[in-house]
Structure formats: C-alpha cells, structure tokens
Design a protein around this motif. Structure first.
Motif, PDB file in Angstrom:
ATOM      1  N   ALA A  73       2.353   9.355  -5.889  1.00 38.43           N
ATOM      2  CA  ALA A  73       2.745  10.721  -5.531  1.00 38.43           C
ATOM      3  C   ALA A  73       3.919  11.221  -6.355  1.00 38.43           C
ATOM      4  O   ALA A  73       4.415  12.332  -6.124  1.00 38.43           O
ATOM      5  CB  ALA A  73       3.089  10.781  -4.045  1.00 38.43           C
ATOM      6  N   GLY A  74       4.384  10.419  -7.300  1.00 37.71           N
ATOM      7  CA  GLY A  74       5.466  10.865  -8.165  1.00 37.71           C
ATOM      8  C   GLY A  74       6.729  10.048  -8.035  1.00 37.71           C
ATOM      9  O   GLY A  74       7.626  10.135  -8.879  1.00 37.71           O
ATOM     10  N   GLY A  75       6.858   9.287  -6.957  1.00 36.33           N
ATOM     11  CA  GLY A  75       8.015   8.419  -6.784  1.00 36.33           C
ATOM     12  C   GLY A  75       9.336   9.154  -6.721  1.00 36.33           C
ATOM     13  O   GLY A  75      10.331   8.715  -7.321  1.00 36.33           O
ATOM     14  N   ASP A  76       9.387  10.278  -6.014  1.00 37.36           N
ATOM     15  CA  ASP A  76      10.633  11.031  -5.852  1.00 37.36           C
ATOM     16  C   ASP A  76      11.614  10.213  -5.020  1.00 37.36           C
ATOM     17  O   ASP A  76      11.456  10.063  -3.811  1.00 37.36           O
ATOM     18  CB  ASP A  76      10.338  12.369  -5.171  1.00 37.36           C
ATOM     19  N   ALA A  77      12.661   9.674  -5.667  1.00 35.41           N
ATOM     20  CA  ALA A  77      13.601   8.796  -4.980  1.00 35.41           C
ATOM     21  C   ALA A  77      14.304   9.491  -3.827  1.00 35.41           C
ATOM     22  O   ALA A  77      14.553   8.886  -2.784  1.00 35.41           O
ATOM     23  CB  ALA A  77      14.626   8.255  -5.974  1.00 35.41           C
ATOM     24  N   ALA A  78      14.623  10.776  -3.983  1.00 35.86           N
ATOM     25  CA  ALA A  78      15.351  11.499  -2.936  1.00 35.86           C
ATOM     26  C   ALA A  78      14.563  11.556  -1.637  1.00 35.86           C
ATOM     27  O   ALA A  78      15.138  11.547  -0.546  1.00 35.86           O
ATOM     28  CB  ALA A  78      15.692  12.904  -3.414  1.00 35.86           C
ATOM     29  N   LEU A  79      13.262  11.640  -1.748  1.00 39.13           N
ATOM     30  CA  LEU A  79      12.409  11.731  -0.556  1.00 39.13           C
ATOM     31  C   LEU A  79      11.796  10.381  -0.188  1.00 39.13           C
ATOM     32  O   LEU A  79      10.901  10.323   0.664  1.00 39.13           O
ATOM     33  CB  LEU A  79      11.294  12.755  -0.787  1.00 39.13           C
ATOM     34  N   ALA A 116       0.827  -1.206   0.000  1.00 41.85           N
ATOM     35  CA  ALA A 116       0.000   0.000   0.000  1.00 41.85           C
ATOM     36  C   ALA A 116       0.862   1.258   0.000  1.00 41.85           C
ATOM     37  O   ALA A 116       0.600   2.211  -0.761  1.00 41.85           O
ATOM     38  CB  ALA A 116      -0.928  -0.008   1.219  1.00 41.85           C
ATOM     39  N   VAL A 117       1.891   1.285   0.821  1.00 40.05           N
ATOM     40  CA  VAL A 117       2.763   2.459   0.906  1.00 40.05           C
ATOM     41  C   VAL A 117       3.514   2.667  -0.408  1.00 40.05           C
ATOM     42  O   VAL A 117       3.653   3.800  -0.888  1.00 40.05           O
ATOM     43  CB  VAL A 117       3.742   2.310   2.084  1.00 40.05           C
ATOM     44  N   VAL A 118       4.006   1.604  -1.004  1.00 35.70           N
ATOM     45  CA  VAL A 118       4.736   1.721  -2.265  1.00 35.70           C
ATOM     46  C   VAL A 118       3.808   2.229  -3.365  1.00 35.70           C
ATOM     47  O   VAL A 118       4.218   3.054  -4.207  1.00 35.70           O
ATOM     48  CB  VAL A 118       5.370   0.368  -2.652  1.00 35.70           C
ATOM     49  N   ARG A 119       2.570   1.779  -3.384  1.00 34.43           N
ATOM     50  CA  ARG A 119       1.603   2.269  -4.369  1.00 34.43           C
ATOM     51  C   ARG A 119       1.386   3.769  -4.196  1.00 34.43           C
ATOM     52  O   ARG A 119       1.341   4.533  -5.178  1.00 34.43           O
ATOM     53  CB  ARG A 119       0.276   1.522  -4.223  1.00 34.43           C
ATOM     54  N   LEU A 120       1.239   4.211  -2.956  1.00 31.33           N
ATOM     55  CA  LEU A 120       1.042   5.644  -2.694  1.00 31.33           C
ATOM     56  C   LEU A 120       2.290   6.434  -3.081  1.00 31.33           C
ATOM     57  O   LEU A 120       2.196   7.546  -3.616  1.00 31.33           O
ATOM     58  CB  LEU A 120       0.710   5.854  -1.216  1.00 31.33           C
TER      59      LEU A 120
END
Length: 403
Positions: free
Chosen positions: A337-343, A329-333
């Motif tokens: 949300a854009g999948g910003d790797a840095a954050l 669930a968290v990975v889907r969210l």
C-alpha cells in the motif's frame, strides 16, 4: 514464546477455576510479543503517534517481547509445580506417566501442525518462509524444533524465519518439562530442591553475561531461561508452604511487581547497566511478585474492563505459535500500500484482532479436541475425567499456560 500450560491453574480467581490475575499477566505478555514482532517491521516511534505520545512509551510497547517471554517462563514454572503439588500431593509423588502424557497432549498437536505447515511453505518457496541462510536447511530446522534445541541451532547458524524463530522458547520449556519430574523424584523434598533453585534463579545475570560473545545464544541459551523457570518453581513452593497470607502482604507484592515491571519495561538496561544483566533478575522477581499476588488474592473480583486481555492470556500458546502468519501478511499489505511510515500505526488495528482470532480458531479446532483425544488414549478414564475438569491450557505451552 509463551507458556504452554496444562489444565486448570492452581488458585482460581473465578468460578471457572482459572486464576484471572495470571491470565491477565499472560495476556499482557503475549500482547507484548505480538507488538514486538510488529514493531520490528513497523516501528510505532516512526509513526504519527510519536507526535502525541512519548517515544519512550512507544518503544516500551514495541521492544519488550523478549522480556515478555521470561515472564512466561516464570508463570510456567509456577503453574507446572503448583499442579504437581495439587494433583500428586508432593514432589516425591509425581506421576511420571501422567505428567508426560499431559505435556505431550498439550504441546504436540499445535507444534507438529506448525512444523508441517512451515515445511510446506518453505518447499513451495513462499516469501518470508524460506530457510536460506548458509548452514541452515529444512531438515535441520525440523529436527531442531522437534528435538527441542532450536535455540541452540539458531545460536550456531543464525536466525531462522520468524515463524520458526518463535520456537526457541519452547525448546527451553520442553527441556524443563523433560527433566523436572526426574529432579522431583531425585530430590523428593522441597527443602532439598529449594537451595538448588535459589542458586539457579539468582544465576540469571551471570549466565547471560557469560554468553555476551554470541548475541543470539545469550538471548536464547538454556540456563537463563531455566533460571526464570526456577523462579516460578520457587514461587509455587512458597505458595504451597503458605497458602494464605495477610492482605497487606498481597498488596505489597502487587505494588513491588508492578513497579519492577514498569522499571524494566520503560528503562530496560539503563539504570541496571552497572549490573550488566541485573535488570533481567529484576524482571523475573517482579513477575514472581505479581504471580504470588494473583495466587494469594484468589477469589477476589477481577479488574473490570480487562476481560479482552485475559482472553489473550487464555489463548497465549496458540497466539504465540501462529501470530507471525498475521504479522507477515499485514506487513506485506502495508508495503504494497506504499509503506507510509506516518500511518504505520493503523496497520496494528487489524493485526491485533486477527492474531487473537487465529489463535481462537486454532484452539477450538485443533488444540482442545486433540488434547482431549490424546489424553483419552494415554491416561486412565479416572485421570482423564480429572484432567478435563481442570480446563486445559499451555507453559506447557510458552507455554501450561494455566496448567
């Protein structure tokens, strides 16, 4: 996975009868499992944390989940054997009916519920839960999970979806539970059983090396897992033979265990590459040192500030079986949300407490009530009273986790 323990741990470290040191070790192990499954999808070393923290530390946090399961195996062997020796007085006196009833009541409710939920999600076509690899099917996965050969099923057909995959370690533990009482009755004496256990425990590097042609089966085969469990059984026999040791011995074991654990966690197979899979033997030996140190230091005050980690240990079975629901669930969210790797590291902040919370809900609403009811049905009233006074757990779960 973790250990699925049964009731109270042998050698309490507090008034409630639990061994706080073993709870702490179990808590660290289940935390590493959760961090591993998050890290495979949102690696910490690709986040902004890599600018301020060593990448070796971030990798250690993300990629030691498999090793953590072997720590669970050691704990399981230790707790199961300790409980048998305490409850039945000797290996030869093991109560078959009581042993299997306790294991079934501890393991079956959550396992059956998980398999049922996963089956519904598969049939509903929910992403991340559909079994679609060639050679795999829902009936095949169900029978493998309930027949305790899911590890072998994956070795032949490939990885199953994450929530199914965690059951590989349960397959190893449950085969151990099925055979352990029979072996105890056949050998009858620790002096006869111990040499067999020593050979099995030391075989870990050899059995893993012999399976290098199949990466999945090498990780999940029965013999390597049984070697780790045998290490824990040996520890319980040692603790029964010498219930009290000098404080300096306990401190030495704690230091050796901590050093060995850090060596494996931070170096992996690096230095031990010359010995191929020798690093896994270091890991199980270090886990045994820490378990024995916890056992022999019973009654000492728990480390302050780590109550939260001990609570993870107490819920390790429930968290182990359910944490992938939160991870998916968290990975889907995160991706939505854009999948910003840095954050990406920020997504760990809700994921970890949610994994604990889900485990806690399952424990209070399903595990404990179902276990008590089943024990009441399968055991005599006297046995039930004794069992309930012990505080049930899992390595019966990755299991009596505090059996």
């Amino acid at each position: 996975m973790p250990c699925q323990g049964a009731a109270m741990e042998n050698g309490s470290g507090n008034a409630s009868g639990r061994n706080t040191g073993i709870d702490l070790l179990r808590g660290l192990s289940i935390l590493l499992v959760v961090l591993h499954h998050l890290g495979l999808r949102i690696p910490l070393r690709k986040t902004a944390l890599a600018d301020v923290l060593p990448k070796g530390l971030l990798s250690a946090l993300n990629y030691n989940g498999y090793e953590a399961v072997f720590i669970f195996f050691v704990i399981s062997g230790f707790l199961i054997t300790s409980n048998v020796l305490r409850r039945d007085r000797s290996l030869a006196g093991i109560d078959l009916r009581g042993f299997y009833a306790r294991r079934f009541s501890r393991i079956a409710p959550c396992l059956l519920l998980l398999v049922g939920v996963l089956s519904v999600l598969h049939l509903s076509g929910v992403q991340d839960y559909v079994i679609k690899r060639e050679g795999q099917s829902l009936p095949g996965a169900v029978f493998a999970a309930l027949g305790f050969y899911l590890n072998r099923y994956e070795g032949i057909t490939g990885y199953l979806p994450g929530n199914w995959d965690v059951l590989w370690s349960l397959s190893i533990e449950e085969v151990f539970y099925l055979g352990f009482p029979v072996v105890c009755l056949l050998t009858r004496r620790a002096a006869v059983l111990a040499p067999v256990l020593i050979v099995l425990a030391l075989s870990l590097p050899v059995t893993r090396s012999a399976l290098e042609g199949n990466e999945i089966w090498q990780e999940k085969a029965y013999l390597p897992g049984m070697a780790a469990i045998a290490t824990g059984v040996l520890g319980a026999l040692l603790a029964a033979r010498w219930p009290v040791v000098a404080r300096r011995t306990t401190l030495l074991l704690a230091c050796l265990g901590a050093v060995g654990m850090c060596w494996v966690m931070f170096d992996g197979a690096g230095v031990w590459g010359l010995l191929r899979n020798g690093y896994m033997l270091v890991l199980t030996g270090a886990a045994l040192c820490l378990v024995l140190a916890s056992q022999w230091s019973r009654g000492s005050r728990p480390l302050p500030g780590f109550g939260w980690l001990r609570s993870w240990g107490r819920l390790s079975y429930e968290i182990y079986l359910t944490h992938m629901f939160v991870v998916f669930a968290v990975v889907r969210l995160y991706k939505a949300a854009g999948g910003d790797a840095a954050l990406g590291f920020l997504w760990y902040l809700p994921a970890l407490p949610l994994c604990w919370l889900l485990g806690r809900v399952v424990e209070r609403s399903i595990s404990v009530p179902a276990e008590r009811w089943l024990r009441g049905q399968m055991l005599s009233s006297a046995a039930v009273s004794a069992a309930l006074s012990e505080q049930a757990l899992p390595c019966g779960r990755v299991y009596e986790k505090n059996t």
